[in-house]
Design a protein around this motif. Structure first.
Motif, PDB file in Angstrom:
ATOM      1  N   TYR A 279       0.818  -1.215   0.000  1.00  0.00           N
ATOM      2  CA  TYR A 279       0.000   0.000   0.000  1.00  0.00           C
ATOM      3  C   TYR A 279       0.847   1.259   0.000  1.00  0.00           C
ATOM      4  O   TYR A 279       0.414   2.312  -0.481  1.00  0.00           O
ATOM      5  N   GLU A 280       2.061   1.193   0.507  1.00  0.00           N
ATOM      6  CA  GLU A 280       2.929   2.373   0.484  1.00  0.00           C
ATOM      7  C   GLU A 280       3.421   2.662  -0.934  1.00  0.00           C
ATOM      8  O   GLU A 280       3.534   3.825  -1.337  1.00  0.00           O
ATOM      9  N   ASP A 281       3.694   1.616  -1.707  1.00  0.00           N
ATOM     10  CA  ASP A 281       4.023   1.816  -3.129  1.00  0.00           C
ATOM     11  C   ASP A 281       2.845   2.468  -3.849  1.00  0.00           C
ATOM     12  O   ASP A 281       3.011   3.382  -4.673  1.00  0.00           O
ATOM     13  N   LEU A 391     -11.308  -6.624   2.241  1.00  0.00           N
ATOM     14  CA  LEU A 391     -10.382  -7.124   1.226  1.00  0.00           C
ATOM     15  C   LEU A 391      -8.942  -6.682   1.481  1.00  0.00           C
ATOM     16  O   LEU A 391      -8.063  -6.895   0.643  1.00  0.00           O
ATOM     17  N   SER A 392      -8.694  -6.073   2.644  1.00  0.00           N
ATOM     18  CA  SER A 392      -7.370  -5.515   2.944  1.00  0.00           C
ATOM     19  C   SER A 392      -6.540  -6.452   3.813  1.00  0.00           C
ATOM     20  O   SER A 392      -7.061  -7.155   4.687  1.00  0.00           O
ATOM     21  N   LYS A 393      -5.231  -6.423   3.594  1.00  0.00           N
ATOM     22  CA  LYS A 393      -4.309  -7.227   4.403  1.00  0.00           C
ATOM     23  C   LYS A 393      -4.172  -6.599   5.793  1.00  0.00           C
ATOM     24  O   LYS A 393      -4.130  -5.377   5.941  1.00  0.00           O
ATOM     25  N   ARG A 394      -4.116  -7.455   6.807  1.00  0.00           N
ATOM     26  CA  ARG A 394      -3.991  -6.971   8.182  1.00  0.00           C
ATOM     27  C   ARG A 394      -2.629  -6.323   8.411  1.00  0.00           C
ATOM     28  O   ARG A 394      -1.627  -6.710   7.800  1.00  0.00           O
ATOM     29  N   ASN A 395      -2.607  -5.361   9.331  1.00  0.00           N
ATOM     30  CA  ASN A 395      -1.355  -4.742   9.735  1.00  0.00           C
ATOM     31  C   ASN A 395      -0.623  -5.689  10.679  1.00  0.00           C
ATOM     32  O   ASN A 395      -1.199  -6.139  11.676  1.00  0.00           O
ATOM     33  N   ILE A 414     -11.164  10.673  -2.482  1.00  0.00           N
ATOM     34  CA  ILE A 414     -11.000  10.549  -3.936  1.00  0.00           C
ATOM     35  C   ILE A 414     -10.358   9.222  -4.322  1.00  0.00           C
ATOM     36  O   ILE A 414     -10.371   8.857  -5.507  1.00  0.00           O
ATOM     37  N   ALA A 415      -9.798   8.499  -3.346  1.00  0.00           N
ATOM     38  CA  ALA A 415      -9.149   7.230  -3.676  1.00  0.00           C
ATOM     39  C   ALA A 415      -9.186   6.303  -2.474  1.00  0.00           C
ATOM     40  O   ALA A 415      -9.193   6.747  -1.318  1.00  0.00           O
ATOM     41  N   ASN A 416      -9.186   5.004  -2.770  1.00  0.00           N
ATOM     42  CA  ASN A 416      -9.185   3.966  -1.745  1.00  0.00           C
ATOM     43  C   ASN A 416      -8.206   2.889  -2.194  1.00  0.00           C
ATOM     44  O   ASN A 416      -8.210   2.496  -3.369  1.00  0.00           O
ATOM     45  N   ALA A 417      -7.342   2.421  -1.292  1.00  0.00           N
ATOM     46  CA  ALA A 417      -6.307   1.472  -1.703  1.00  0.00           C
ATOM     47  C   ALA A 417      -5.825   0.671  -0.504  1.00  0.00           C
ATOM     48  O   ALA A 417      -6.017   1.073   0.645  1.00  0.00           O
ATOM     49  N   PHE A 418      -5.175  -0.457  -0.814  1.00  0.00           N
ATOM     50  CA  PHE A 418      -4.612  -1.261   0.270  1.00  0.00           C
ATOM     51  C   PHE A 418      -3.672  -2.336  -0.258  1.00  0.00           C
ATOM     52  O   PHE A 418      -3.635  -2.618  -1.454  1.00  0.00           O
ATOM     53  N   SER A 419      -2.928  -2.884   0.689  1.00  0.00           N
ATOM     54  CA  SER A 419      -2.232  -4.135   0.422  1.00  0.00           C
ATOM     55  C   SER A 419      -3.304  -5.208   0.407  1.00  0.00           C
ATOM     56  O   SER A 419      -4.021  -5.403   1.391  1.00  0.00           O
TER      57      SER A 419
END
Length: 506
Positions: A279-281, A391-395, A414-419
């Motif tokens: 998610y940082e990428d 649908l996101s990977k746990r921290n 405006i955006a949604n994202a995750f590992s």
């Protein structure tokens, strides 16, 4: 002199419309039916003539466009014609185009589309113009354009008759040109980084990939209900499983929800997936891509939205959801560990309590209620609770949270994202939790997609995924106050229904 220039008080609208039809009939009877013309060869657009005036002065050009103003002076007239690039003045003299042609010309109306051949010249008043040697009527307009000085102002009518809106309000066309440039810039940004553009289904037997209420339709041959897609996420992840490492799709999504200045049931979004990225990428990709959209469509990454200066230049601020609540509300959920404590805090702050409410849901609700309004400058909100991120990977440091972010600008997401979650066992458990929420009345909760679970059992590599709401970004870039201003043909209630509603209210 055009009949449109007659005193509108002496002629009803129906009479003026009939005059136009009568003119058309006379032309047709004289063998001059404009609708039989199939082609007209242009050499230039208006802006090309003006931008290259010194070079073109005295040269012959051929233009085509819509008559936007007419100023008659006996045997000579000035008109302004409008084409795709702007307007230009045309000087039409009887002795230059011939008596018969001029007799036809003076019957033309505002809104008619004509072709003009002539010489580029400068008028005595210093206006770049074209002196006509030939004028041809290409299309007879049977409707009347809005009055010159008042224009088309009614927002409802503007959206319903966008074709007229584009003709009489040049700034509207400019907004859609910016939209086109921004989308092109976004796709170029991804293409240059080896992302593959793909197409996935719009109709499906399962509406997945987001928490939203879908539109339902029926497939007659198969005799089954199907859903318009609310997201294309699960199909794109299947492609990552299949071996494509970088994919994206830009297209329409459909959500059967409320309409507002920020929501249209049919809207444009892009989803992007990159294998072996986190998610940082994707966070860096997001800020760079949006900045690229601004730079290539506006020439700057600093915009003014409704009087507020917003700087889209990377890097954007990073702030966890829990830290945001602490900063803007003064409540620290790092010190609130149990569901009971969290629900107590929610009640104290007048947050609606639902049957499935726990600490994670309270954190999400508190953020939405007390923090979003403060996120004016671009900000990434990270580490959402797992309950609202199926649908996101746990921290790894706190499994109650996820490696997810939402990008906010001007208080809008405006955006949604995750590992991406690629543990099929964990994914099945979260889908089952979503099914429980559906059973409790949440019709926006996820449906169970067995084929998607099978796909990630085959093996989804570590992947970063992103969704951007294109229309909201374009609203920012064009300083538009409503999403309808950046959608060419927004969803509108049928006029008949509106009339019936009005009758019922009376």
């Amino acid at each position: 002199m055009s009949n449109d220039q007659m005193n509108s008080e002496t002629l009803s609208l129906n009479e003026m419309l009939q005059i136009r039809r009568d003119k058309l009939k006379k032309l047709q009877e004289a063998g001059k039916n404009p609708f039989k013309i199939e082609k007209y060869i242009k050499t230039h657009h208006s802006k090309q003539v003006k931008d290259n005036f010194e070079k073109l002065e005295g040269s012959e050009v051929s233009l085509a466009g819509r008559i936007m103003s007419m100023r008659g002076h006996g045997k000579a007239s000035f008109i302004d014609i409008q084409d795709e690039q702007g307007r230009i003045q045309v000087y039409v003299r009887q002795d230059a185009i011939g008596d018969d042609s001029y007799t036809d010309f003076v019957t033309y109306d505002m809104g008619d589309i004509i072709g003009v051949e002539g010489t580029v010249f400068m008028t005595n008043k210093g206006e770049q113009s074209v002196k006509a040697s030939k004028v041809a009527l290409l299309t007879k307009s049977l409707q009347i354009l809005p009055e010159k000085y008042h224009g088309l102002k009614d927002p409802d009518l503007r959206y319903r008759q966008r074709y007229v809106d584009l003709i009489v309000n040049p700034d509207v066309k400019e907004a859609f040109l910016i939209r086109s440039k921004a989308i092109k810039a976004l796709k170029e940004y991804l293409d240059e980084r080896d992302f593959l553009e793909v197409d996935t289904p719009i109709l499906s037997t399962i509406a997945g990939g987001a928490t939203a209420r879908p539109f339902i339709t029926h497939h007659n041959t198969l005799d089954i209900d199907m859903y318009m897609r609310i997201a294309n996420e699960l199909y794109l992840k299947r492609l990552i499983v299949g071996g494509f490492e970088r994919v994206y799709e830009l297209g329409k999504m459909f959500r059967n929800e409320g309409m507002s200045i920020k929501h249209n049931p049919e809207y444009t979004a892009i989803e992007v997936y990159q294998a072996y990225a986190d998610y940082e990428d994707i966070m860096r990709l997001t800020e760079e891509a949006v900045a690229c959209m601004a730079q290539k469509s506006l020439g700057t990454t600093k915009i003014n939205y409704q009087g507020t200066e917003i700087d889209l230049t990377p890097p954007w601020r990073r702030l966890s959801m829990i830290d945001a609540i602490k900063e803007f509300k003064g409540i620290d959920f790092n010190e609130i560990q149990t569901d009971e404590e969290a629900i107590k805090v929610a009640k104290e702050n007048h947050i609606e309590i639902t049957p499935v409410m726990n600490r994670g849901f309270v954190i999400a609700a508190m953020f939405e209620e007390f923090c979003e309004e403060h996120l004016i400058q671009p900000t990434f909100i990270t580490h959402h609770p797992v309950e609202v991120s199926p649908l996101s990977k746990r921290n790894p440091d706190d499994p109650r949270l996820t490696n997810r972010f939402e990008a906010f600008v001007n208080t809008w997401e405006i955006a949604n994202a995750f590992s991406e979650l690629n543990d099929p066992i964990d994914q099945r458990e979260r889908f089952m939790d979503q099914l429980k929420q559906r059973e409790l009345g949440d019709d926006e909760a996820y449906m169970l997609d067995e084929d998607f679970l099978n796909a990630i059992e085959v093996g989804l590599p570590p992947t970063g995924g992103l969704g951007i709401g294109i229309d909201r970004v374009i609203m920012l870039l064009t300083n538009s106050s409503s999403i309808r201003d950046v959608i060419l043909f927004p969803t509108m209630k049928p006029i008949k229904e509106e009339k019936n509603d009005a009758k019922e209210q009376n």
